[in-house]
Design an enzyme around this catalytic site. Structure first.
Site, PDB file in Angstrom:
ATOM      1  N   HIS A  44      45.479  38.139  48.753  1.00 16.43           N
ATOM      2  CA  HIS A  44      44.041  38.294  48.467  1.00 16.43           C
ATOM      3  C   HIS A  44      43.812  39.671  47.854  1.00 16.43           C
ATOM      4  O   HIS A  44      44.116  40.696  48.480  1.00 16.43           O
ATOM      5  CB  HIS A  44      43.269  38.168  49.788  1.00 16.43           C
ATOM      6  CG  HIS A  44      41.788  38.337  49.693  1.00 16.43           C
ATOM      7  ND1 HIS A  44      40.943  37.330  49.291  1.00 16.43           N
ATOM      8  CD2 HIS A  44      40.993  39.408  49.972  1.00 16.43           C
ATOM      9  CE1 HIS A  44      39.688  37.771  49.346  1.00 16.43           C
ATOM     10  NE2 HIS A  44      39.695  39.010  49.754  1.00 16.43           N
ATOM     11  N   MET A  51      34.191  41.810  43.650  1.00 19.40           N
ATOM     12  CA  MET A  51      33.015  42.508  44.168  1.00 19.40           C
ATOM     13  C   MET A  51      32.561  43.469  43.068  1.00 19.40           C
ATOM     14  O   MET A  51      32.704  44.699  43.156  1.00 19.40           O
ATOM     15  CB  MET A  51      33.363  43.250  45.461  1.00 19.40           C
ATOM     16  CG  MET A  51      33.645  42.295  46.604  1.00 19.40           C
ATOM     17  SD  MET A  51      34.535  43.036  47.992  1.00 19.40           S
ATOM     18  CE  MET A  51      36.219  42.769  47.431  1.00 19.40           C
ATOM     19  N   MET A  72      31.943  35.878  54.163  1.00 17.45           N
ATOM     20  CA  MET A  72      32.262  37.256  54.553  1.00 17.45           C
ATOM     21  C   MET A  72      31.842  37.499  55.993  1.00 17.45           C
ATOM     22  O   MET A  72      30.705  37.178  56.369  1.00 17.45           O
ATOM     23  CB  MET A  72      31.542  38.249  53.637  1.00 17.45           C
ATOM     24  CG  MET A  72      32.061  38.291  52.211  1.00 17.45           C
ATOM     25  SD  MET A  72      33.821  38.626  52.080  1.00 17.45           S
ATOM     26  CE  MET A  72      33.890  40.319  52.712  1.00 17.45           C
ATOM     27  N   SER A  74      44.929  41.005  52.723  1.00 14.61           N
ATOM     28  CA  SER A  74      44.207  41.824  51.757  1.00 14.61           C
ATOM     29  C   SER A  74      45.002  43.114  51.654  1.00 14.61           C
ATOM     30  O   SER A  74      45.294  43.745  52.675  1.00 14.61           O
ATOM     31  CB  SER A  74      42.796  42.140  52.264  1.00 14.61           C
ATOM     32  OG  SER A  74      42.359  43.343  51.647  1.00 14.61           O
ATOM     33  N   ASP A 118      36.687  36.306  55.711  1.00 14.58           N
ATOM     34  CA  ASP A 118      37.242  37.580  55.243  1.00 14.58           C
ATOM     35  C   ASP A 118      36.500  38.745  55.878  1.00 14.58           C
ATOM     36  O   ASP A 118      35.303  38.916  55.661  1.00 14.58           O
ATOM     37  CB  ASP A 118      37.078  37.627  53.713  1.00 14.58           C
ATOM     38  CG  ASP A 118      37.612  38.900  53.089  1.00 14.58           C
ATOM     39  OD1 ASP A 118      37.420  39.059  51.870  1.00 14.58           O
ATOM     40  OD2 ASP A 118      38.209  39.723  53.803  1.00 14.58           O
ATOM     41  N   HIS A 124      39.064  38.517  44.724  1.00 16.68           N
ATOM     42  CA  HIS A 124      37.709  38.542  45.297  1.00 16.68           C
ATOM     43  C   HIS A 124      36.931  39.576  44.487  1.00 16.68           C
ATOM     44  O   HIS A 124      37.116  40.778  44.658  1.00 16.68           O
ATOM     45  CB  HIS A 124      37.847  38.935  46.770  1.00 16.68           C
ATOM     46  CG  HIS A 124      36.558  39.153  47.480  1.00 16.68           C
ATOM     47  ND1 HIS A 124      36.523  39.716  48.740  1.00 16.68           N
ATOM     48  CD2 HIS A 124      35.268  38.905  47.131  1.00 16.68           C
ATOM     49  CE1 HIS A 124      35.252  39.783  49.141  1.00 16.68           C
ATOM     50  NE2 HIS A 124      34.485  39.308  48.172  1.00 16.68           N
ATOM     51  N   ASP A 128      41.288  42.437  46.462  1.00 16.47           N
ATOM     52  CA  ASP A 128      39.887  42.874  46.538  1.00 16.47           C
ATOM     53  C   ASP A 128      39.549  43.794  45.379  1.00 16.47           C
ATOM     54  O   ASP A 128      39.930  44.961  45.368  1.00 16.47           O
ATOM     55  CB  ASP A 128      39.649  43.612  47.863  1.00 16.47           C
ATOM     56  CG  ASP A 128      39.597  42.660  49.033  1.00 16.47           C
ATOM     57  OD1 ASP A 128      40.302  42.899  50.019  1.00 16.47           O
ATOM     58  OD2 ASP A 128      38.842  41.669  48.932  1.00 16.47           O
ATOM     59  N   MET A 163      36.909  45.913  43.419  1.00 19.81           N
ATOM     60  CA  MET A 163      35.594  46.549  43.555  1.00 19.81           C
ATOM     61  C   MET A 163      35.416  47.520  42.395  1.00 19.81           C
ATOM     62  O   MET A 163      36.336  48.254  42.034  1.00 19.81           O
ATOM     63  CB  MET A 163      35.507  47.310  44.875  1.00 19.81           C
ATOM     64  CG  MET A 163      35.674  46.429  46.095  1.00 19.81           C
ATOM     65  SD  MET A 163      35.625  47.414  47.619  1.00 19.81           S
ATOM     66  CE  MET A 163      36.402  46.256  48.748  1.00 19.81           C
TER      67      MET A 163
END
Ligand code: DX5
Ligand code: ZN
Length: 225
Positions: free
Chosen positions: A33, A72, A141, A8, A183, A70, A35, A37
């Site tokens: 990966h 979020m 998670m 990540s 993760d 991913h 992330d 957000m």
């Protein structure tokens, strides 16, 4: 341990992102990966990056590195295609943030992108199990989403084993080879433990990208345990 490792990039120095990606690939990484957000959905309301950075990552790593994102974010059902168009191979959406999982799964798959669902530590497997046969990946998670560097939550073991058993049964019935990913809080001291639970891919952020050692050194330490 043949569990795959996916960095990540959350704890990377974003002014050196290209170098971090190259260093990861030179160290044998073939899965990144990302992330995403949106400053709204995660508990600490932080923002990381959007499609523009995702596109730059794809351009930097080239077509042969597997890139997931991913999501979020609060509006994944409306905005997932921006990430598919930015070049990710796999979109992982939070079951807690979507209204119609079946529709989203078929839309994403229809675009030619792989699709996964992810669940928070306090979400039960039953939220995702009904969709398992349609998923390329399930992400469990092991921290509450929102930032890197948090402590691993060992209580997710039961959930990981439920998915491992369900996926193994699905595969033995000739079904989809859904991958199982974990993760959050994965480090050298617990990576082989989660591998023994049957995890296929572990996302590792601060345990891989930090100022204590190089990515290659961190990988060899993780794999040596
Ligand atoms: C947290 C992210 C994780 C995190 C992993 O919301 O989804 O991918 O960055 O970082 P570490 O490995 O440091 O917990
Ligand atoms: Zn993540």
């Amino acid at each position: 341990m043949d569990m795959q490792i996916a960095p990540s990039i959350l704890t990377a120095d974003f002014t050196r992102l290209g170098e971090v990606l190259e260093e990861s690939i030179d160290a044998g990484i073939d899965w990144i990966h990302l992330d995403v957000m949106d400053g709204n959905w995660v508990v600490n309301e932080t923002i990381t990056f959007g499609p523009a950075v995702v596109r730059s990552v794809r351009e930097r790593v080239g077509p042969d590195i597997f890139v997931d994102c991913h999501l979020m974010i609060t509006n994944a059902e409306r905005t997932w295609k921006q990430y598919a168009d930015a070049g990710v191979d796999l979109i992982i959406a939070h079951i807690e943030a979507i209204n119609d999982p079946a529709a989203l799964i078929s839309e994403i798959r229809g675009s030619g992108t792989m699709v996964g669902l992810v669940l928070n530590p306090d979400t039960e497997p039953d939220a995702i199990l009904p969709y398992l046969s349609e998923l390329d990946l399930v992400l469990v998670m092991s921290v509450v989403p929102g930032k890197g560097g948090q402590s691993f939550m060992p209580e997710v073991e039961g959930k990981v084993r439920v998915f491992r058993a369900a996926i193994d049964e699905q595969i033995s019935d000739g079904g989809r080879k859904t991958k199982l990913m974990i993760d959050g809080g994965i480090k050298a001291h617990n990576a082989s433990m989660v591998a023994s639970w049957g995890v296929d891919v572990a996302v590792i952020g601060s345990g891989l990208i930090n100022d204590k050692a190089s990515i290659a050194e961190n990988i060899s330490e993780i794999r040596s345990k």
